[in-house]
Write an enzyme that holds these catalytic residues in place. Sequence first.
Site, PDB file in Angstrom:
ATOM      1  N   ASP A  69       9.355   2.812   0.939  1.00 19.84           N
ATOM      2  CA  ASP A  69       8.266   3.600   1.500  1.00 19.84           C
ATOM      3  C   ASP A  69       8.234   3.314   2.997  1.00 19.84           C
ATOM      4  O   ASP A  69       7.686   2.303   3.434  1.00 19.84           O
ATOM      5  CB  ASP A  69       6.949   3.217   0.811  1.00 19.84           C
ATOM      6  CG  ASP A  69       5.752   3.950   1.394  1.00 19.84           C
ATOM      7  OD1 ASP A  69       5.894   4.592   2.447  1.00 19.84           O
ATOM      8  OD2 ASP A  69       4.670   3.870   0.783  1.00 19.84           O
TER       9      ASP A  69
ATOM     10  N   TYR B 238       0.867  -1.184   0.000  1.00 14.96           N
ATOM     11  CA  TYR B 238       0.000   0.000   0.000  1.00 14.96           C
ATOM     12  C   TYR B 238       0.902   1.232   0.000  1.00 14.96           C
ATOM     13  O   TYR B 238       1.808   1.341   0.824  1.00 14.96           O
ATOM     14  CB  TYR B 238      -0.916   0.029   1.232  1.00 14.96           C
ATOM     15  CG  TYR B 238      -1.718   1.316   1.278  1.00 14.96           C
ATOM     16  CD1 TYR B 238      -2.872   1.472   0.508  1.00 14.96           C
ATOM     17  CD2 TYR B 238      -1.288   2.408   2.036  1.00 14.96           C
ATOM     18  CE1 TYR B 238      -3.578   2.661   0.498  1.00 14.96           C
ATOM     19  CE2 TYR B 238      -1.991   3.609   2.037  1.00 14.96           C
ATOM     20  CZ  TYR B 238      -3.132   3.724   1.267  1.00 14.96           C
ATOM     21  OH  TYR B 238      -3.822   4.911   1.252  1.00 14.96           O
TER      22      TYR B 238
ATOM     23  N   LYS C 188       3.678  10.123   7.956  1.00 15.91           N
ATOM     24  CA  LYS C 188       2.942   9.741   9.158  1.00 15.91           C
ATOM     25  C   LYS C 188       3.541  10.275  10.477  1.00 15.91           C
ATOM     26  O   LYS C 188       3.163  11.338  10.916  1.00 15.91           O
ATOM     27  CB  LYS C 188       2.757   8.234   9.193  1.00 15.91           C
ATOM     28  CG  LYS C 188       1.730   7.776   8.143  1.00 15.91           C
ATOM     29  CD  LYS C 188       1.085   6.442   8.483  1.00 15.91           C
ATOM     30  CE  LYS C 188      -0.181   6.213   7.713  1.00 15.91           C
ATOM     31  NZ  LYS C 188      -0.032   5.572   6.411  1.00 15.91           N
TER      32      LYS C 188
HETATM   33  C1  LIG Z   1      -0.305   5.897   5.025  1.00 19.72           C
HETATM   34  C2  LIG Z   1       0.647   5.453   4.002  1.00 19.72           C
HETATM   35  C3  LIG Z   1       0.831   6.162   2.793  1.00 19.72           C
HETATM   36  C4  LIG Z   1      -0.010   7.361   2.434  1.00 19.72           C
HETATM   37  O1  LIG Z   1       0.165   8.441   3.299  1.00 19.72           O
HETATM   38  P1  LIG Z   1      -0.951   9.594   3.370  1.00 19.72           P
HETATM   39  O2  LIG Z   1      -0.379  10.583   4.322  1.00 19.72           O
HETATM   40  O3  LIG Z   1      -2.216   8.939   3.854  1.00 19.72           O
HETATM   41  O4  LIG Z   1      -1.108  10.141   1.996  1.00 19.72           O
HETATM   42  C5  LIG Z   1       1.785   5.714   1.905  1.00 19.72           C
HETATM   43  N1  LIG Z   1       2.532   4.623   2.176  1.00 19.72           N
HETATM   44  C6  LIG Z   1       2.390   3.926   3.317  1.00 19.72           C
HETATM   45  C7  LIG Z   1       3.268   2.755   3.559  1.00 19.72           C
HETATM   46  C8  LIG Z   1       1.441   4.300   4.259  1.00 19.72           C
HETATM   47  O5  LIG Z   1       1.289   3.588   5.371  1.00 19.72           O
END
Ligand SMILES: *Cc1c(COP(=O)(O)O)cnc(C)c1O
Length: 427
Positions: free
Chosen positions: A248, A143, A277
């Site tokens: 990521d 994700y 985050k």
């Molecule tokens: C939450 C998340 C995103 C997206 O971040 P947003 O601030 O909601 O746009 C991307 N990659 C990972 C792994 C995430 O957990």
Amino acid sequence: MTDADFDRRHLWHPYTNVMAPGPTYMVEHAEGAWITLDDGTRMIDAMSSWWCAIHGHRHPAITAAMKAQIDHLPHVMFGGLTHRPAVELGRRLVEMTPEGLDHVFYCDSGSVAVEVAMKMAVQHQLAAGNPGRTRFATPRGGYHGDTWKAMSVCDPVNGMHHLFEGALNIQYFAPQPPVTMSEDWPEDDEANGVAALSRLLHEHGDQIAGLILEPVVQGAGGMRFYHPEYLRRARKLCDELGVLLIFDEIATGFGRTGELFAANLAGVTPDIMCLGKALTGGHLSFAAVMASGEVARRIGSGEPGLFMHGPTFMGNPLACAAACASLDLLADGEWRDRVAGIARQMEVELAPAKALPGVADVRVLGAIAVIEMDHEVSADRAHPISRETGVWLRPFGRNIYAMPPYILSPEEVGQVSAAMIRLAEIL
Ligand SMILES: *Cc1c(COP(=O)(O)O)cnc(C)c1O
């Protein structure tokens, strides 16, 4: 119309039908690990408000830094201007991220950070004389966010975006890394998933700009922990084939897994790393993309010699000040013992859940605890139970999970474990 009615009729919440919304609860205030509803109900925020509030809500050091910054310079454009909070945050990020990630791009949210990282990879490849390399490879089960390019590398089936399939770029999906964190790494590359990844990268390498993945923990794609050796092998394959490796770390960054970054679990440095985050300790939306010197040099040497991105609120001073304060709270390393303590305690307390009917797996890594059911569980059904247990949990898919603030006391951790088990018994 009451506030609750207005909310129900007019406001979209994440992934909801505004014409037929599920229940929402009015939060009056939050402090530390606790959120308080308008009727006085108090709940431990065991989600850290979607994994962000690692030091708890309204941390005095972070709010003090924000207040001081508000009175000084809440915002100024970043084009042609700079400011101390941006520089101070940059110093900290370059220092704390894996060696070699020396260049920082600030943006507004995790999804945008993923967009930026993917754009960097394409510009890098263009400058390296590979204009055909515009696509991306990624393991299934991932994700990476809700914006267009980020959607295209989410799991094509359970990544919440299969609806848009026809409108998304075609990307290359490798099988989900098959070896979990708790298993021994098999030497056979067919069994450990490296052979499949290698075939994919060899077959389509001339079209692939980067391999993007969530290191070790696949979060919103299924809360799965896979073996760090996979990352070492991925690094090697990317080096051989000129594919950029993009981590990521939006969910895993800043101590969540027990290491500062999940990259440290593997001892691997990616070419590009996305952070978000927990960056501001959950006090403001903010994100950063770290790039290696090689990527920065390449982009600068290509056509047009600029990295082609620059959001209006880039480097927002208020967010930078919050982030600096949050990172300072991590600087003494005390989080390490706290996260390890949460992991140890929850492993013991959740172990009995393995014997419950309907439970498929129980796993803990750092301050991430998961009870995976053998069936889908409903968040809307979980929430009334949260009010009873005093622990805010929002399950998704088959997973009842907690990613609590690192500041929980052992009693509070116990309360979270008990609430998770109660959900597993009922849902
Ligand atoms: C939450 C998340 C995103 C997206 O971040 P947003 O601030 O909601 O746009 C991307 N990659 C990972 C792994 C995430 O957990």
